[in-house]
Write an enzyme that holds these catalytic residues in place. Structure first.
Site, short mmCIF file in Angstrom:
data_model
loop_
_atom_site.label_atom_id
_atom_site.label_comp_id
_atom_site.label_asym_id
_atom_site.label_seq_id
_atom_site.Cartn_x
_atom_site.Cartn_y
_atom_site.Cartn_z
N HIS A 40 29.33 -83.20 -43.60
CA HIS A 40 29.56 -81.60 -43.56
C HIS A 40 29.16 -81.17 -44.74
O HIS A 40 30.27 -81.12 -45.69
CB HIS A 40 30.94 -82.00 -43.34
N CYS A 41 28.27 -80.22 -44.76
CA CYS A 41 27.80 -79.44 -45.98
C CYS A 41 28.72 -77.89 -46.40
O CYS A 41 28.67 -77.57 -45.04
CB CYS A 41 26.36 -78.73 -46.19
N VAL A 42 29.69 -78.32 -46.93
CA VAL A 42 30.15 -76.67 -46.91
C VAL A 42 29.38 -75.31 -47.21
O VAL A 42 30.02 -73.93 -46.87
CB VAL A 42 31.06 -76.94 -48.53
N ASN A 44 28.70 -73.80 -44.17
CA ASN A 44 29.85 -74.18 -43.23
C ASN A 44 29.56 -75.23 -41.74
O ASN A 44 29.81 -74.88 -40.70
CB ASN A 44 29.99 -72.72 -43.25
N SER A 45 28.43 -75.83 -42.49
CA SER A 45 27.72 -76.67 -40.61
C SER A 45 27.65 -78.37 -40.92
O SER A 45 27.77 -78.15 -42.32
CB SER A 45 27.04 -76.40 -39.92
#
Length: 403
Positions: free
Chosen positions: A254-256, A259-260
């Protein structure tokens, strides 16, 4: 004397802040009984529960809605505001002198890391990092047009090249935000039937595995596990994201910053976005350094640029160069890890699970994590990655999907 418990409010009580309360209390601003207990502990000087006021603030923020007739109700996410205020202010303060620049540019990444670990521990989605990335890109481009281009050291072709790179990066980001590919119940049923038919055949070839994004030995049965949260039987290499609250096909992480999640449907586009950003950033940094430090080489100018603090405009550009270098360095590290993982045919989730279970081993200063589960060699791993199935790609992007 024992304190009398707070009684539930009457339906027509105008002084209550709760409003309509259902069984899950989802429509209330706060829990009056909890708030009453918190105030009493505060007056007595007793330690308070850590989540009482945080839940109150979060719930108040969730209830701040902005109506729009075209796209429906949009929630106002307060985490998008700090980057818009802090980035210009801190960079302009850092440009006053070299000492302030060193202090602010050292403290800023530490604050971002602290906020990341705070949100990561709570497993909550936040738009702070996406807002930070987009606003930093927009602000750097704004300073490039207002401070560097008027100096006359940049040609029109170079301006067009930098603008094209930024636009391609944003377009690639939009395509990445279309979705990682979630496990769906209807498509999953079709996938199970197809998998059972495949397992009955003994002539299972590697080409079929590569197209479906699954690598296993000849005649080996697929191991399907049921997600304890979603209660769905998920295919191999899928994982549940506790932040998104769904199972993702071939989940990487999950890549901040977007945001996905990064999964089967957007993994290639995610790496392309990183590559475009890095190329555009390196090109923009070189243009700025050649303009404010024309007599120095690129690497020397970053450390030694005589007279750069004589004018505030050049000092601001020099400070923004170092800010861009810090961001570019972090994303370059992420890009290198992604290239290594694809070359080894391992996802970030699989690498972390292997290290936690002590079934994988680190190599090359921890950059490479070998699990030995799916790797077929460098060339075949890249062929699988570039040709893996995209049937579960998300639907067309709308405005609400961007956040």
């Amino acid at each position: 004397m024992k304190r009398e418990r707070f009684k539930p409010p009457e339906p027509d009580d105008p002084l209550c802040c709760c409003g309509d309360i259902d069984q899950q209390r989802e429509y209330c601003c706060c829990d009056c009984e909890e708030l009453d207990d918190a105030c009493e502990r505060l007056l007595r000087g007793e330690p308070d529960k850590p989540d009482v006021f945080s839940r109150f603030i979060s719930r108040m923020a969730d209830r701040l809605g902005v109506s729009c007739c075209t796209v429906g109700p949009l929630r106002l996410e307060l985490s998008v505001l700090p980057p818009m205020v802090l980035i210009p202010g801190l960079l302009r303060v850092a440009a006053i002198n070299c000492l302030l620049g060193v202090i602010i540019l050292t403290a800023l990444p530490l604050l971002v890391l602290w906020y990341y670990y705070m949100t990561h521990r709570r497993k909550r989605r936040t738009l702070f990092f996406l807002s930070l990335a987009l606003f930093s890109l927009a602000y750097m481009y704004y300073l490039f047009l207002t401070e560097i281009v008027p100096r006359g050291d940049v040609t029109h072709l170079q301006v067009v090249t930098a603008t094209t790179g930024m636009m391609l990066t944003l377009i690639s980001l939009v395509r990445t935000k279309q979705g990682p590919g979630f496990v769906k119940s209807q498509s999953l049923a079709l996938g199970i039937n197809s998998s059972l038919a495949t397992n009955r055949s003994t002539n299972l070839t590697l080409d079929t595995d590569l197209r479906n994004g699954v690598s296993h030995l000849k005649g080996e049965k697929d191991v399907k596990k049921k997600c304890p949260v979603c209660q769905l039987v998920r295919p191999p290499r899928a994982g549940h994201c506790r932040i998104c609250g769904a199972c993702v096909l071939r989940m990487d992480h999950h890549c901040v910053w977007i945001n996905s999640c990064v999964g089967q449907a957007n993994h290639r586009q995610f790496i392309l976005t990183l590559l475009l950003f890095l190329l555009t950033s390196f090109y923009g940094i070189s243009l700025v350094l050649r303009s404010i430090c024309p007599k120095q080489s690129l690497f020397t100018a970053m450390l030694y640029c005589p007279g750069v603090y004589n004018q505030y405009s050049t000092a601001l550009c020099f400070t923004c160069v170092w800010y861009s270098v810090i961001i570019t360095g972090g994303l370059l590290h992420l890009f290198i890890l992604q290239i290594i993982n694809v070359s080894c045919n391992v996802t970030e989730r699989e690498a972390q699970i292997a290290l936690r279970n002590k079934t994988g081993r680190r190599r090359f200063c921890g950059l490479v994590v070998e699990t030995g589960d799916h790797s077929r060699g460098f060339l075949q791993n890249w062929i699988q990655f570039l040709t893996m199935n995209m049937d579960e790609i998300g639907s067309s992007l709308n405005l609400t999907d961007m956040v």
